[in-house]
Design a protein around this motif. Sequence first.
Motif, PDB file in Angstrom:
ATOM      1  N   ASP A  27       0.824  -1.218   0.000  1.00  0.00           N
ATOM      2  CA  ASP A  27       0.000   0.000   0.000  1.00  0.00           C
ATOM      3  C   ASP A  27       0.858   1.267   0.000  1.00  0.00           C
ATOM      4  OD1 ASP A  27      -2.409   1.348  -0.097  1.00  0.00           O
ATOM      5  OD2 ASP A  27      -2.532   1.527   2.090  1.00  0.00           O
ATOM      6  N   THR A  28       1.923   1.230  -0.762  1.00  0.00           N
ATOM      7  CA  THR A  28       2.794   2.397  -0.938  1.00  0.00           C
ATOM      8  C   THR A  28       2.322   3.155  -2.173  1.00  0.00           C
ATOM      9  OG1 THR A  28       4.646   1.123  -0.022  1.00  0.00           O
ATOM     10  CG2 THR A  28       5.209   3.093  -1.322  1.00  0.00           C
ATOM     11  N   PRO A  29       2.105   4.455  -2.059  1.00  0.00           N
ATOM     12  CA  PRO A  29       1.644   5.199  -3.239  1.00  0.00           C
ATOM     13  C   PRO A  29       2.666   5.112  -4.365  1.00  0.00           C
ATOM     14  CG  PRO A  29       1.752   6.632  -1.283  1.00  0.00           C
ATOM     15  CD  PRO A  29       2.313   5.311  -0.890  1.00  0.00           C
ATOM     16  N   TRP A  30       2.166   4.939  -5.568  1.00  0.00           N
ATOM     17  CA  TRP A  30       3.118   4.920  -6.687  1.00  0.00           C
ATOM     18  C   TRP A  30       2.536   5.571  -7.932  1.00  0.00           C
ATOM     19  CZ3 TRP A  30       3.683   2.179 -11.420  1.00  0.00           C
ATOM     20  CH2 TRP A  30       2.750   1.165 -11.667  1.00  0.00           C
ATOM     21  N   VAL A  31       3.444   6.173  -8.687  1.00  0.00           N
ATOM     22  CA  VAL A  31       3.090   6.958  -9.864  1.00  0.00           C
ATOM     23  C   VAL A  31       3.684   6.300 -11.103  1.00  0.00           C
ATOM     24  CG1 VAL A  31       3.352   9.202 -10.999  1.00  0.00           C
ATOM     25  CG2 VAL A  31       3.036   9.091  -8.510  1.00  0.00           C
ATOM     26  N   LEU A  32       2.873   6.207 -12.145  1.00  0.00           N
ATOM     27  CA  LEU A  32       3.357   5.697 -13.433  1.00  0.00           C
ATOM     28  C   LEU A  32       3.474   6.855 -14.418  1.00  0.00           C
ATOM     29  CD1 LEU A  32       4.059   3.409 -15.444  1.00  0.00           C
ATOM     30  CD2 LEU A  32       1.609   3.213 -15.918  1.00  0.00           C
ATOM     31  N   ASP A  33       4.646   6.957 -15.051  1.00  0.00           N
ATOM     32  CA  ASP A  33       4.875   7.948 -16.106  1.00  0.00           C
ATOM     33  C   ASP A  33       5.187   7.160 -17.386  1.00  0.00           C
ATOM     34  OD1 ASP A  33       5.843   9.859 -17.853  1.00  0.00           O
ATOM     35  OD2 ASP A  33       6.965  10.945 -16.326  1.00  0.00           O
ATOM     36  N   PRO A  34       4.167   6.973 -18.238  1.00  0.00           N
ATOM     37  CA  PRO A  34       4.290   6.049 -19.383  1.00  0.00           C
ATOM     38  C   PRO A  34       4.889   6.721 -20.615  1.00  0.00           C
ATOM     39  CG  PRO A  34       2.070   6.904 -19.286  1.00  0.00           C
ATOM     40  CD  PRO A  34       2.832   7.566 -18.161  1.00  0.00           C
ATOM     41  N   VAL A  35       6.153   7.141 -20.519  1.00  0.00           N
ATOM     42  CA  VAL A  35       6.785   7.927 -21.589  1.00  0.00           C
ATOM     43  C   VAL A  35       6.648   7.242 -22.956  1.00  0.00           C
ATOM     44  CG1 VAL A  35       8.932   8.949 -22.435  1.00  0.00           C
ATOM     45  CG2 VAL A  35       8.471   8.844 -19.969  1.00  0.00           C
ATOM     46  N   ALA A  36       6.089   7.976 -23.902  1.00  0.00           N
ATOM     47  CA  ALA A  36       6.026   7.529 -25.299  1.00  0.00           C
ATOM     48  C   ALA A  36       5.397   6.150 -25.439  1.00  0.00           C
ATOM     49  CB  ALA A  36       7.425   7.545 -25.924  1.00  0.00           C
ATOM     50  N   VAL A  37       4.395   5.866 -24.580  1.00  0.00           N
ATOM     51  CA  VAL A  37       3.808   4.518 -24.571  1.00  0.00           C
ATOM     52  C   VAL A  37       3.230   4.136 -25.934  1.00  0.00           C
ATOM     53  CG1 VAL A  37       1.630   5.396 -23.618  1.00  0.00           C
ATOM     54  CG2 VAL A  37       2.178   2.971 -23.402  1.00  0.00           C
ATOM     55  N   GLY A  38       2.773   5.130 -26.679  1.00  0.00           N
ATOM     56  CA  GLY A  38       2.201   4.818 -27.983  1.00  0.00           C
ATOM     57  C   GLY A  38       3.224   4.588 -29.076  1.00  0.00           C
ATOM     58  N   ALA A  39       4.485   4.805 -28.773  1.00  0.00           N
ATOM     59  CA  ALA A  39       5.497   4.794 -29.842  1.00  0.00           C
ATOM     60  C   ALA A  39       5.920   3.399 -30.281  1.00  0.00           C
ATOM     61  CB  ALA A  39       6.726   5.599 -29.419  1.00  0.00           C
ATOM     62  N   THR A  40       5.952   2.451 -29.343  1.00  0.00           N
ATOM     63  CA  THR A  40       6.398   1.101 -29.720  1.00  0.00           C
ATOM     64  C   THR A  40       5.568   0.052 -28.994  1.00  0.00           C
ATOM     65  OG1 THR A  40       8.030   0.802 -27.939  1.00  0.00           O
ATOM     66  CG2 THR A  40       8.796   1.940 -29.932  1.00  0.00           C
TER      67      THR A  40
END
Lengths: 269, 269, 269
Positions: free
Chosen positions: C88-101
């Motif tokens: 239950d640790t807060p976490w952040v996703l930063d999906p850099v350029a997820v649409g690129a490949t």
Amino acid sequence: MTYHPLGDMLAALRESTPLVHCMTNYVAMNSTANLLLATGASPAMLHAAEEVAEFTAMANALSINIGTLSAPWAESMQLAARTADTTDTPWVLDPVAVGATEFRQRVCQALLSHRPSVIRANASEVMALAGLASQGRGVDATASVDDATHAAMTLAQRQRCIVAMTGETDVITDGSHHVRLTGGHPLMPRVTTLGCGLSALVAGFVAANREHPLAATLAALACFGIAGHRAGQQAKGPGSFQVAFLDALYQLTPEDLSSQSQVETLHAV
Amino acid sequence: MTYHPLGDMLAALRESTPLVHCMTNYVAMNSTANLLLATGASPAMLHAAEEVAEFTAMANALSINIGTLSAPWAESMQLAARTADTTDTPWVLDPVAVGATEFRQRVCQALLSHRPSVIRANASEVMALAGLASQGRGVDATASVDDATHAAMTLAQRQRCIVAMTGETDVITDGSHHVRLTGGHPLMPRVTTLGCGLSALVAGFVAANREHPLAATLAALACFGIAGHRAGQQAKGPGSFQVAFLDALYQLTPEDLSSQSQVETLHAV
Amino acid sequence: MTYHPLGDMLAALRESTPLVHCMTNYVAMNSTANLLLATGASPAMLHAAEEVAEFTAMANALSINIGTLSAPWAESMQLAARTADTTDTPWVLDPVAVGATEFRQRVCQALLSHRPSVIRANASEVMALAGLASQGRGVDATASVDDATHAAMTLAQRQRCIVAMTGETDVITDGSHHVRLTGGHPLMPRVTTLGCGLSALVAGFVAANREHPLAATLAALACFGIAGHRAGQQAKGPGSFQVAFLDALYQLTPEDLSSQSQVETLHAV
């Protein structure tokens, strides 16, 4: 205790521009290279197992920092450290957050067998390496310098190396001689990886002053203390501090270093 | 020799904001991205074998710098360079310290088979690539530009590419036309990875000016020369130089570039 | 919609100095660490499979950014995200350029199963994650914020998390409440990895304000908006902007944040 004028150490660094093979963490790579170039050393970053020993053998010094450690890097670090030991090349160990995980402790223990010339660490890391309780919270140092001074002396004696323990006050010891250094500025902990860069700078100073490793280590730390103090006078925050700090290292003269370092001899505690 | 006005090359870069796929060393990644953004190109850093070819195929240019080389990266670099060659995407090779280890020489020889558009290197690296004696001391260039000009021409002719050899004076050649460029500032070698960033900027300029690769390469180097000179006028050291250099690249106009570049045509030596 | 004063969120961050485990790309590591230190959080970067779960379990928050993704890192990211979910640790996703490949899409889909607290992304990335058409050109956002607001709401509802979509205007939503934030400066996209650093800062804010994740996320973005605006007033280009931005984050007070944030409640579109 008397020691060589610290300004001589800086003059020797600038005259010889030692090539420092840096194996450091990803966060610190750019800032470390810039800190060395500003002060007068020549950095080179490489880490592949295919070439690391070949390169260490031709470098003037090696600096190993385990910040963003991984298994392939750990293997390369062993190769480089073994080469440095064999070729009598000065090398510095920066055991980032060694107390935080078992992986780091295991890797550091193996590296210690290759006899680093200097261990540059914060108080928590020194205590963890010395086998005393670590209160390390990640990369922060939460042990006080006073608590850890004894650990630094013990570690220096056991490893037969210099320990440069940095924090608000620095303690430098080779196990027989113990020195305390003050200076710097409260903004320094608000800038990342200054300590990592300092480890590599120590490597450069020791390479440029092979006969005087303790004074050379002290000189590297004193450069940071004086340049940090000067930068802090001008800075409005950690952004302008970084800029002013690199400029101050570049402008620092041997005379400044000899006259303005705040060094005090310690007796064993 | 006459060539297109250099200012046109910069105007084209800013209008097209080419996407430059950068495979560069860990030291240079952040500064390279910032140098490209300040000047007007769009950087993207990625290197995984799983995606590198897919990405190169959609980028406008590729820049490969072997600074912190490793086996997995070398493999990905081959995939990317092969893709660039196949898709006729301009690509730049920056063979950092190629003369220093066998690993680097082997990887660079393999990369050369994929026909780089431009090789951006210092004098030692050019001599090592040309097969002449390298006096490379790590990442430093110790061969003089005069010694290496002949090597640059030879390499350009053999590889059928442009060679941009940078140092106190730059030499740019496509094997038939040879140009010398002056400018910059003595503080530039005191800031890490400016040359690495320049390689990626060359890739962007060539992508934005496909019909004029030699003038585009020259324009990228001239941007550094003028912005470096301006930054040096304001800087107190390498910290303030870096800040002023990014600002100067951002403020540089096509008119500045056309009027202030210090270019001189060379005859074969 | 009413929410807690944003200044309280910053005061809580500075009082607790949350340890943020950052798994981020090589370009962003140094700047992310400095952005967190300037604002008041404590960054730690490490990624080895041997230790990553052990470390996440003791950190206050986790931030995962896939910028310079590779297979070993993807594996470690899964270990860390799973640990954060379990503990239950807060976490952040930063999906850099997820649409690129395809590689990025596959890795992000697997990460989403570990229930991020917040997704911080640009409009193209939000649309790609939501399964809508992505017009992503590498790391650039080419979809307009207006086009993507609906996608952000849909994604937040499906994932039961907060989506912080940043651009010229920011949209923050937890699926029920939707907020728009303005501020910042046109120089911000000319500096690399500010968004990456923001993701890690969001993780720190959420960790320091566990009861108010939406307001905490908003506070992190508002810090960037106000500090960016202030830095832009002084900057001559992206070099001086970076310096002024770190200083402005350091100098920012809770009162500033409460009084100067430009927040507007949105209705579902």
